[in-house]
Design an enzyme around this catalytic site. Structure first.
Site, PDB file in Angstrom:
ATOM      1  N   SER A   1       0.900  -1.084  -0.024  1.00 25.07           N
ATOM      2  CA  SER A   1       0.229  -0.231   0.081  1.00 25.07           C
ATOM      3  C   SER A   1       0.838   1.092   0.036  1.00 25.07           C
ATOM      4  O   SER A   1       1.698   1.436   0.926  1.00 25.07           O
ATOM      5  CB  SER A   1      -0.875   0.181   1.308  1.00 25.07           C
TER       6      SER A   1
ATOM      7  N   LYS B   1      -1.060  -1.066  -4.492  1.00 28.47           N
ATOM      8  CA  LYS B   1      -2.106  -0.267  -4.106  1.00 28.47           C
ATOM      9  C   LYS B   1      -1.760   1.308  -4.053  1.00 28.47           C
ATOM     10  O   LYS B   1      -0.871   1.378  -3.206  1.00 28.47           O
ATOM     11  CB  LYS B   1      -2.809  -0.925  -2.959  1.00 28.47           C
TER      12      LYS B   1
ATOM     13  N   LYS C   1      -2.799   4.687  -2.605  1.00 36.31           N
ATOM     14  CA  LYS C   1      -3.510   5.756  -1.995  1.00 36.31           C
ATOM     15  C   LYS C   1      -4.149   6.960  -2.851  1.00 36.31           C
ATOM     16  O   LYS C   1      -3.378   7.303  -3.552  1.00 36.31           O
ATOM     17  CB  LYS C   1      -2.880   6.343  -0.881  1.00 36.31           C
TER      18      LYS C   1
ATOM     19  N   ASP D   1      -7.013   3.113  -3.164  1.00 38.93           N
ATOM     20  CA  ASP D   1      -7.901   3.110  -1.848  1.00 38.93           C
ATOM     21  C   ASP D   1      -8.004   4.560  -1.509  1.00 38.93           C
ATOM     22  O   ASP D   1      -7.052   5.327  -1.257  1.00 38.93           O
ATOM     23  CB  ASP D   1      -6.922   2.428  -0.741  1.00 38.93           C
TER      24      ASP D   1
ATOM     25  N   GLU E   1     -10.985   0.689  -3.592  1.00 43.52           N
ATOM     26  CA  GLU E   1     -11.231   0.685  -1.903  1.00 43.52           C
ATOM     27  C   GLU E   1     -11.943   1.686  -1.666  1.00 43.52           C
ATOM     28  O   GLU E   1     -11.476   2.773  -1.551  1.00 43.52           O
ATOM     29  CB  GLU E   1     -10.052   0.108  -1.519  1.00 43.52           C
TER      30      GLU E   1
ATOM     31  N   ASP F   1     -13.433  -1.575   2.982  1.00 43.11           N
ATOM     32  CA  ASP F   1     -12.766  -1.637   4.126  1.00 43.11           C
ATOM     33  C   ASP F   1     -13.386  -1.218   5.254  1.00 43.11           C
ATOM     34  O   ASP F   1     -14.251  -1.855   5.997  1.00 43.11           O
ATOM     35  CB  ASP F   1     -11.368  -0.979   3.749  1.00 43.11           C
TER      36      ASP F   1
ATOM     37  N   LYS G   1      -9.812  -6.897   8.165  1.00 47.05           N
ATOM     38  CA  LYS G   1      -8.897  -6.462   9.126  1.00 47.05           C
ATOM     39  C   LYS G   1      -9.132  -6.841  10.589  1.00 47.05           C
ATOM     40  O   LYS G   1     -10.232  -6.641  10.714  1.00 47.05           O
ATOM     41  CB  LYS G   1      -8.831  -4.829   9.147  1.00 47.05           C
TER      42      LYS G   1
ATOM     43  N   GLY H   1      -3.837  -3.884   6.278  1.00 51.02           N
ATOM     44  CA  GLY H   1      -2.971  -3.692   7.274  1.00 51.02           C
ATOM     45  C   GLY H   1      -2.998  -2.435   7.881  1.00 51.02           C
ATOM     46  O   GLY H   1      -4.044  -1.542   7.436  1.00 51.02           O
TER      47      GLY H   1
HETATM   48  O1  OSB Z   1      -7.315   1.965   4.528  1.00 48.17           O
HETATM   49  O2  OSB Z   1      -5.889   0.060   4.166  1.00 48.17           O
HETATM   50  C1  OSB Z   1      -6.090   1.291   4.796  1.00 48.17           C
HETATM   51  C2  OSB Z   1      -3.141   2.334   6.996  1.00 48.17           C
HETATM   52  C3  OSB Z   1      -3.689   2.904   7.957  1.00 48.17           C
HETATM   53  C4  OSB Z   1      -4.997   3.089   7.871  1.00 48.17           C
HETATM   54  C5  OSB Z   1      -5.870   2.614   6.932  1.00 48.17           C
HETATM   55  C6  OSB Z   1      -5.247   2.106   5.935  1.00 48.17           C
HETATM   56  C7  OSB Z   1      -3.741   1.616   5.791  1.00 48.17           C
HETATM   57  C8  OSB Z   1      -3.107   1.279   4.825  1.00 48.17           C
HETATM   58  C9  OSB Z   1      -1.745   0.681   5.264  1.00 48.17           C
HETATM   59  O3  OSB Z   1      -3.392   1.112   3.581  1.00 48.17           O
HETATM   60  C10 OSB Z   1      -1.364  -0.900   4.945  1.00 48.17           C
HETATM   61  C11 OSB Z   1      -0.201  -1.166   5.532  1.00 48.17           C
HETATM   62  O4  OSB Z   1       0.783  -1.178   4.787  1.00 48.17           O
HETATM   63  O5  OSB Z   1      -0.284  -1.660   6.810  1.00 48.17           O
HETATM   64 MG    MG Z   2      -8.292   0.783   3.058  1.00 46.83          MG
END
Ligand code: OSB
Ligand code: MG
Length: 382
Positions: free
Chosen positions: A135, A161, A163, A188, A213, A238, A262, A290
């Protein structure tokens, strides 16, 4: 198993690089760890709440309070035989799923050690390797992002992925796709878009994304289902999914075609397995999200990802992407094929570096059983 003590700690750990999402930037984590001691063994749990209630209503501080005042004393007063009993034990406390997961996951961790089986096996896992993606936070510039993607692909990761948010989306996808036409790519939004952006979101279809996402509100199903009708690209939920019932509603309404699971967001291993099973029975693939975890939460995510319906690469990646030094040994590493091998050893498969944990601890509290009867008794008889 008799619970001898629950030790709750807060650790401060800087990330090796800041992580930016549509809701903010995280540079350093305030991590809560629960250490549950029982009959000579220690189970560990990690809280996935953020420093601020931006991703979910929970935060490091709210989870601390709820564990110390409510959940910890409840658990310490019981002798649960396994983690599956925690949801019933905690059911009087509404919400606060990340706080609940912290303790429930520690009990599963303990139970795997007690039975001498791997946590993955205890959960019903069937895989011995987990496919991994990364991510990537919002970057300072497109060239900076391109460099990051190049590095992660060279490391072997199977899915990238991105953001995204308004202003960091189509232009970015265009650049990435023109350089890498065939990689597995997803995005995402962490709820950064509104219905007025629906036309804009349908333009994402041009980039052959594996999924989009959580484009809309964090608590929505209905408008995601309206949007999904207009999109060729699958929506993945999510933030909206807190339990099996949410998963069933989302699948029934066709709000999504993929679910991110999660552990913290759904309240622990029991509910994560329930969401996994509900999705599997309905042909909806899942993957493990994560939350910038240390090695303890990460090892739990790896064990969960061994279940059969975790067919898509997760956001479970190597320790070194987050920490100069992780609190487990060995650190989580990812092969050049973009996979994490699941150890067959009893328990979580990674030792906790207790001296390092102690050194990083900034607050600590030991929770023991309370006399629930005296709390419940009418005032006149106290
Ligand atoms: O939306 O998946 C998410 C991190 C913090 C809060 C929300 C998200 C995330 C990540 C990081 O996308 C995923 C990771 O590398 O741990
Ligand atoms: Mg997410």
């Amino acid at each position: 198993m008799k619970i001898d003590a629950i030790i709750l700690r807060e650790l401060h750990l800087p990330l090796v690089r800041p992580f930016e999402t549509s809701f903010g930037v995280t540079s350093s984590r305030r991590i809560l760890l629960a250490e549950v001691r029982s009959e000579g063994l220690t189970g560990w749990g990690e809280c996935t709440a953020g420093e601020h209630p931006f991703f979910s209503p929970e935060s490091t501080d709210s989870a601390w309070t709820v564990i110390v005042n409510e959940l910890g004393p409840l658990l310490a007063s019981e002798s649960p035989e396994h983690g599956g009993q925690c949801p019933r034990l905690f059911r009087g406390v509404r919400g606060n799923r990340m706080a609940k997961a912290t303790l429930e996951n520690a009990i599963w961790d303990l139970e795997a050690q007690r039975q001498g089986v791997s946590l993955a096996k205890l959960l019903g896992g069937v895989r011995d390797v987990v496919p991994c993606g990364v991510s990537l936070g919002i970057q300072s510039s497109i060239p900076a992002l391109m460099e990051t993607i190049e590095r992660e692909l060279a490391a072997g990761y199977q899915r990238i992925k991105l953001k995204c948010k308004p202003g960091w989306d189509v232009e970015v996808f265009e650049k990435v796709r023109s350089r890498w036409p065939a990689i597995t790519l997803s995005c995402d939004a962490n709820s950064a878009y509104r219905l007025r952006d629906a036309d804009h979101l349908t333009s994402f279809d041009a980039f052959d994304l594996l999924m989009i996402e959580q484009p809309l509100w964090h608590d929505d199903f209905y408008f995601h289902s309206m949007l999904q009708k207009r999109l060729r690209t699958p929506i993945c939920l999510d933030e909206s999914i807190h339990n099996r019932r949410d998963a069933l509603a989302a699948i029934e309404m066709e709000s999504c075609r993929i679910i991110n699971i999660k552990l913290g967001r759904v309240g622990g291993f029991s509910e994560a397995i329930a969401v996994h099973n509900a999705a599997q029975e309905r042909g909806i693939p899942v993957w493990c999200g994560g939350m910038l975890e240390t090695g303890i939460g990460r090892s739990h995510n790896i064990a969960l990802s061994s279940l059969e319906n975790f067919t898509l690469p997760g956001d479970v990646s190597a320790s070194a992407r987050y920490w100069a030094e992780d609190i487990i040994e060995p650190e989580v590493s990812v092969s050049s094929a973009g996979e994490i091998a699941i150890a067959d050893a009893p328990g979580r498969g990674y030792e906790v570096r207790t001296e390092l944990v102690e050194r990083l601890t900034v607050r600590k509290e030991t929770i023991r059983a309370v006399e629930l009867e005296s709390l419940a008794a009418p005032a006149s008889s106290r």
